[in-house]
Design an enzyme around this catalytic site. Sequence first.
Site, mmCIF file in Angstrom:
data_model
loop_
_atom_site.group_PDB
_atom_site.id
_atom_site.type_symbol
_atom_site.label_atom_id
_atom_site.label_comp_id
_atom_site.label_asym_id
_atom_site.label_seq_id
_atom_site.Cartn_x
_atom_site.Cartn_y
_atom_site.Cartn_z
ATOM 1 N N SER A 123 43.224 38.908 43.406
ATOM 2 C CA SER A 123 42.563 39.815 44.333
ATOM 3 C C SER A 123 41.692 39.058 45.316
ATOM 4 O O SER A 123 41.232 39.622 46.295
ATOM 5 C CB SER A 123 41.744 40.849 43.568
ATOM 6 O OG SER A 123 40.961 40.227 42.583
ATOM 7 N N GLU A 156 49.491 45.196 48.399
ATOM 8 C CA GLU A 156 49.370 44.247 49.507
ATOM 9 C C GLU A 156 50.322 43.084 49.216
ATOM 10 O O GLU A 156 50.194 42.422 48.186
ATOM 11 C CB GLU A 156 47.928 43.731 49.623
ATOM 12 C CG GLU A 156 46.940 44.809 50.077
ATOM 13 C CD GLU A 156 45.495 44.316 50.163
ATOM 14 O OE1 GLU A 156 44.695 44.981 50.836
ATOM 15 O OE2 GLU A 156 45.166 43.277 49.547
ATOM 16 N N ASN A 194 39.920 44.709 50.637
ATOM 17 C CA ASN A 194 38.624 44.173 50.225
ATOM 18 C C ASN A 194 37.852 43.573 51.390
ATOM 19 O O ASN A 194 36.646 43.352 51.294
ATOM 20 C CB ASN A 194 38.788 43.137 49.110
ATOM 21 C CG ASN A 194 38.927 43.815 47.764
ATOM 22 O OD1 ASN A 194 38.509 44.962 47.591
ATOM 23 N ND2 ASN A 194 39.531 43.121 46.814
HETATM 24 P P1 NAI Z 1 42.115 41.098 32.205
HETATM 25 O O1 NAI Z 1 41.019 40.221 31.742
HETATM 26 O O2 NAI Z 1 42.167 42.513 31.778
HETATM 27 O O3 NAI Z 1 43.517 40.437 31.793
HETATM 28 C C1 NAI Z 1 43.828 39.075 31.952
HETATM 29 C C2 NAI Z 1 44.748 38.674 30.786
HETATM 30 O O4 NAI Z 1 45.278 37.376 31.073
HETATM 31 C C3 NAI Z 1 44.027 38.576 29.450
HETATM 32 O O5 NAI Z 1 44.737 39.338 28.488
HETATM 33 C C4 NAI Z 1 44.067 37.081 29.122
HETATM 34 O O6 NAI Z 1 44.210 36.826 27.746
HETATM 35 C C5 NAI Z 1 45.299 36.641 29.858
HETATM 36 N N1 NAI Z 1 45.321 35.227 30.222
HETATM 37 C C6 NAI Z 1 44.305 34.470 30.675
HETATM 38 N N2 NAI Z 1 44.743 33.235 30.960
HETATM 39 C C7 NAI Z 1 46.071 33.207 30.679
HETATM 40 C C8 NAI Z 1 47.075 32.211 30.782
HETATM 41 N N3 NAI Z 1 46.804 30.980 31.227
HETATM 42 N N4 NAI Z 1 48.321 32.546 30.453
HETATM 43 C C9 NAI Z 1 48.608 33.797 30.006
HETATM 44 N N5 NAI Z 1 47.694 34.767 29.868
HETATM 45 C C10 NAI Z 1 46.432 34.475 30.212
HETATM 46 O O7 NAI Z 1 42.125 40.957 33.795
HETATM 47 P P2 NAI Z 1 42.725 41.956 34.888
HETATM 48 O O8 NAI Z 1 41.650 42.853 35.346
HETATM 49 O O9 NAI Z 1 44.011 42.527 34.421
HETATM 50 O O10 NAI Z 1 43.005 40.947 36.102
HETATM 51 C C11 NAI Z 1 44.103 40.070 36.131
HETATM 52 C C12 NAI Z 1 44.336 39.580 37.542
HETATM 53 O O11 NAI Z 1 44.519 40.689 38.403
HETATM 54 C C13 NAI Z 1 43.197 38.775 38.149
HETATM 55 O O12 NAI Z 1 43.757 37.774 38.985
HETATM 56 C C14 NAI Z 1 42.435 39.802 38.934
HETATM 57 O O13 NAI Z 1 41.695 39.234 39.986
HETATM 58 C C15 NAI Z 1 43.583 40.638 39.474
HETATM 59 N N6 NAI Z 1 43.244 42.013 39.858
HETATM 60 C C16 NAI Z 1 42.409 42.801 39.098
HETATM 61 C C17 NAI Z 1 42.113 44.097 39.472
HETATM 62 C C18 NAI Z 1 41.229 44.970 38.633
HETATM 63 O O14 NAI Z 1 40.770 46.018 39.139
HETATM 64 N N7 NAI Z 1 40.950 44.629 37.396
HETATM 65 C C19 NAI Z 1 42.667 44.668 40.717
HETATM 66 C C20 NAI Z 1 43.594 43.807 41.396
HETATM 67 C C21 NAI Z 1 43.832 42.509 40.997
#
Ligand code: NAI
Length: 508
Positions: A123, A156, A194
């Site tokens: 993001s 996006e 954003n």
């Molecule tokens: P989250 O913390 O819920 O999930 C991330 C997951 O990735 C966790 O389960 C973690 O164990 C896993 N993980 C971490 N490093 C890893 C690796 N090297 N290999 C495999 N798995 C790994 O985070 P979320 O919120 O789902 O965000 C994920 C991505 O999406 C980020 O890049 C964030 O910036 C982006 N994003 C988040 C939004 C939101 O509202 N939460 C909206 C749009 C984008």
Amino acid sequence: MAIDLRGAPVLVVGAGIMGAGIAQVAAQAGHRVRLFDTRDGAAADAKRKLAATLDGLVAKGKLVADAAQAASARIEPVATLDAAADARLVVEAIVENLDVKRALLRQLEAIVAPDAVLATNTSSISVTAIANGLARPQRLAGMHFFNPVPLMKLVEVVSGLQTDAAVAAAIFDLSRAWGKTPVHAKSTPGFIVNRIARPYYAEALALLHEQAATPQVLDACLRGAGFRMGPCELMDLIGHDTNFAVTNSVYEANFHDKRYVPSLVQAEMVAGGLLGRKSGRGFYAYPDGAPALPVAVHEAPATAREVVVHGDGPIADALEAAATRSLAAQGWGPARERDSGWTGLAIDDARLRLTDGRTATEIAAETGHANLAVFDRPLVLPAPAGTALAFGVADGASIAWRSQAAAWLAALGFSPLPVADTPGLVVARTVAMLINEAADAVQQGVCTADGADAAMKLGVNYPAGPFEWLARWNVVGVVRVVEALDAAYRGERYRVSPWLRRRAWGPR
Ligand code: NAI
């Protein structure tokens, strides 16, 4: 050469909030989806939760049982990335960290086929930077979903400097096939949503910083303009830590451009743990949220010997209709003066003017009308009865005019909310800055005007897109508000977008 990803096997890396949502959408669109997470059991957990979500949709009658079962069966948690070597699309939704994302994608390149497409759901990190170091940087694009993924329509599609146009086009087409509305974006800080949304928060925080209004008043004004949530209640919902982090990242990525400078008001809230809903306290206390605004009592009725409605265009027309309705009870009506160069009401010697960006005090000094008030721009016309509308009164106005300005706005059908006599008041200032930011984004090739409109309506639920507001307002009017802000505050924050300035001068 065109790339077709429809029906392709998908690997989703990261089974958190976003990864799980992406897996659900892909599986429901008929893809075989492998789900990988480094945290033990995370992918299997996500699959269990997804199955429950799909069952819930069946119970609500939104999905047939067979489709739910089939979608669920298409999702397969895997223990190693190698188990998904046949994936033709990889979407990573892991932790928001450049080095970790780079390392993962480099590792994946050695596993998947050379023509597989790589997508990142980042993001805030530059897609160009994530691609740096890949053997084939051209095959990486941003596929930025919004939370919650199954419900939010916007994607996006972000191109970095080296992204192959065919790769971006393939992700665009695939997003559409998944029922989403994709919008192309160039990899720049904050991408589209954003970035363009920053002034929605920043202008409210700036008004709070100078004690121009309370959070309740700001929220009521912007809700009155058609926004689903006011900026203060929205920041409370998002979480001040998250909102502050996004603002900081856009600010830093723009080399500390003052346009995006974070707010001391919010920094202090974050430092104190007043994070909004999730901590029980932000601008408001939860679970109650915003207390209702006290109902304004107008002690004096709106009175006048003569009323002239000034100006041309839809706002002046609406004011004339409202004044006519209000005065009919007394058996007379307003006159109309179309060519005076300002919009509003001349009420005997007093003036009630639509904001042009300048303060009431400044206009009073210039025109010699001491009893002068400015009111905010009504965005929804005709304004539903009781629409909240901010107004500011010139410093030298009489006490009687202060209450008459409110009484007249009430007589015109608004719920008048007094704020300090600040340039551009609340809605005009916020919307002008949203348009200004969107204009810069278009000029810099980040997105098209249509793309910006779609992104803001679908990504943050704005009631209209910035260029739709511009079409209903006019470019000179928007430029004047931003210029008035610039004149009042100086500095770099209120720079008029060159895109707008060129159109203000040129043919329209
Ligand atoms: P989250 O913390 O819920 O999930 C991330 C997951 O990735 C966790 O389960 C973690 O164990 C896993 N993980 C971490 N490093 C890893 C690796 N090297 N290999 C495999 N798995 C790994 O985070 P979320 O919120 O789902 O965000 C994920 C991505 O999406 C980020 O890049 C964030 O910036 C982006 N994003 C988040 C939004 C939101 O509202 N939460 C909206 C749009 C984008």
